[in-house]
Design a protein around this motif. Structure first.
Motif, short mmCIF file in Angstrom:
data_model
loop_
_atom_site.label_atom_id
_atom_site.label_comp_id
_atom_site.label_asym_id
_atom_site.label_seq_id
_atom_site.Cartn_x
_atom_site.Cartn_y
_atom_site.Cartn_z
N ARG A 259 0.85 -1.18 0.00
CA ARG A 259 0.00 0.00 0.00
C ARG A 259 0.90 1.25 0.00
O ARG A 259 2.13 1.14 0.18
CB ARG A 259 -0.89 0.03 1.24
CG ARG A 259 -0.05 0.13 2.52
CD ARG A 259 -0.85 0.41 3.77
NE ARG A 259 0.04 0.64 4.88
CZ ARG A 259 -0.33 0.95 6.10
NH1 ARG A 259 -1.61 1.06 6.38
NH2 ARG A 259 0.53 1.15 7.05
N HIS A 271 2.43 -3.57 4.30
CA HIS A 271 1.70 -3.41 5.56
C HIS A 271 1.51 -4.81 6.14
O HIS A 271 0.67 -5.57 5.64
CB HIS A 271 0.36 -2.71 5.28
CG HIS A 271 -0.37 -2.36 6.55
ND1 HIS A 271 -1.73 -2.49 6.68
CD2 HIS A 271 0.07 -1.85 7.72
CE1 HIS A 271 -2.09 -2.10 7.89
NE2 HIS A 271 -1.01 -1.69 8.53
N HIS A 362 -3.26 -1.86 15.18
CA HIS A 362 -2.60 -2.58 14.10
C HIS A 362 -2.47 -4.01 14.59
O HIS A 362 -1.81 -4.29 15.59
CB HIS A 362 -1.22 -1.98 13.80
CG HIS A 362 -0.40 -2.81 12.85
ND1 HIS A 362 -0.24 -2.49 11.52
CD2 HIS A 362 0.29 -3.96 13.05
CE1 HIS A 362 0.51 -3.42 10.93
NE2 HIS A 362 0.85 -4.33 11.86
ZN ZN Z 1 -1.02 -0.86 10.53
#
Ligand code: ZN
Length: 404
Positions: A259, A271, A362
């Motif tokens: 990305r 990512h 995340h």
């Molecule tokens: Zn992330």
């Protein structure tokens, strides 16, 4: 429909948890083989405790030896002091005897003079001896001879005593050398004993950590309902150890894979996880499956506070990662159930974490145990797994409202 409940074989690894409120690398670890039963793990614990008792008894034995060596040194030092006093006494006595010998000799000389006078035919003889008759004179003469002999004997015995004193002083000097040697040897022995005590104490600490580690394994297994005669792998297979969503609510805002980086703007950046938004700072985050906390990182400039958990799902090792946390509730080595709150959502601006634009989690996943099986970040990235291949999530932008 796509809900995946993965049956697991769980080889449990517990790294000891050190109860210090900062991140700490463990030094003793206990790995419970999945083929072992809970009972066998308990036997391991008993074994470690027996080892600890043995170490304790070694320590106390050595401490007793140190005490007895110290006592022995003290008594030898006392003997040296006593002997030094004996030397002083012997020296004084010899000096006194020398004086007496001198006086005795003078007396004897006087007697000899008188005897010689008596032996000659001195007209003053009777006067000197104050004898009243010739018989008396003979008698006095004999007595004088006796006194002279006696005086000579006395001087000889004093000389003898002085010689014995000299010998005693020599013997005591030799004895002092011997005692000092023995004291030196005992001091060395004490040093060695103290070193051994130190080594034993370190060993004890490591066994102590092992005991804590095994104890925490046992607690976890008992907590999961494992039975004494059940194999750990069987017990944990029965337990729910499949992956679940780490939040009860949320929305994927950035998918796994290549990305354009949201903060640096760099295109084609990998990512290695999914970003889950839709939660405010402080929202509880759960372990995605039963596992052991393998790694905790505080205040990274990119990722902030982070937790890594080791899992074994269907005999395969995985690590899950949780980044940008506002708080962390777990410690390295801690066994966590999939219902455990491991920390809370963070990621807001102004925390020093440069890789976030707002509150989000995340959530990453990779094969193997990152930090134990391998340590490089590039390997972690190469082993990255798309979490959506293991856990069902709605498409990016769509909310979910449960952990399944
Ligand atoms: Zn992330």
């Amino acid at each position: 429909m796509m809900k995946k409940i993965l049956k697991t074989t769980f080889i449990l690894l517990l790294v000891v948890s050190i109860l210090i409120p900062t991140f700490n690398v463990s030094s003793a670890e206990y790995v419970a083989d999945g083929d072992k039963t809970l009972k066998q793990v308990k036997q391991d614990l008993a074994k470690f405790k027996a080892e600890q008792n043995q170490i304790d008894s070694n320590i106390s034995k050595n401490k007793n030896e140190v005490t007895s060596s110290k006592n022995s040194i003290a008594s030898k030092q006392k003997e040296i002091e006593d002997n030094q006093q004996k030397v002083v006494d012997a020296t004084n006595e010899s000096a006194r005897l020398e004086k007496e010998i001198k006086e005795g000799k003078a007396e004897l000389e006087n007697l000899v003079k008188n005897y010689q006078i008596a032996n000659g035919e001195n007209i003053y003889l009777e006067y000197i001896f104050e004898a009243e008759s010739y018989e008396d004179l003979i008698y006095r003469y004999a007595v004088m001879e006796q006194i002279m002999n006696y005086q000579e004997d006395k001087i000889a015995s004093w000389r003898d005593k002085i010689e014995r004193n000299e010998q005693l002083k020599k013997d005591l000097a030799a004895r002092e050398i011997l005692l000092n040697d023995q004291i030196n040897n005992l001091s060395k022995e004490i040093d060695e004993l103290n070193k051994a005590i130190k080594d034993f104490s370190e060993e004890r600490l490591s066994v102590q950590e092992e005991i804590q580690s095994v104890q925490s394994t046992i607690d976890s297994l008992v907590n999961l309902g494992c039975k004494d005669d059940q194999k750990i792998s069987t017990c944990l297979k029965d337990a729910d150890t499949s992956f679940r969503r780490p939040l009860t609510k949320g929305v994927i805002t950035s998918v796994w894979g290549y990305r354009t980086h949201p903060t640096t703007g760099k295109p084609n950046t990998f990512h290695n996880g999914i970003d889950i938004g839709g939660n405010s700072v402080g929202t509880p985050i759960y372990a995605a499956a039963n596992g052991t906390v393998g790694k905790v990182i505080w205040k990274s400039s990119c990722g902030g506070n982070q937790v890594y958990i080791y899992h074994t799902i269907n005999g395969k090792k995985y690590t899950t990662s949780y980044l940008h946390l506002n708080s962390i509730n777990v410690k390295v080595g801690q066994f966590v159930k999939n219902t455990a709150v491991i920390g809370t959502v963070g990621g807001q601006k102004g925390t020093g974490d440069n890789c976030t634009t707002g509150a989000h989690l995340h959530f990453g996943m990779g094969t193997g145990w990152y930090g134990l099986d391998y340590i490089s970040g590039s390997t972690w990235q190469a082993r990255s797994v798309n979490p959506t291949s293991q856990i069902s999530f709605p498409a990016k932008g769509k909310y979910f409202y449960s952990r399944y």
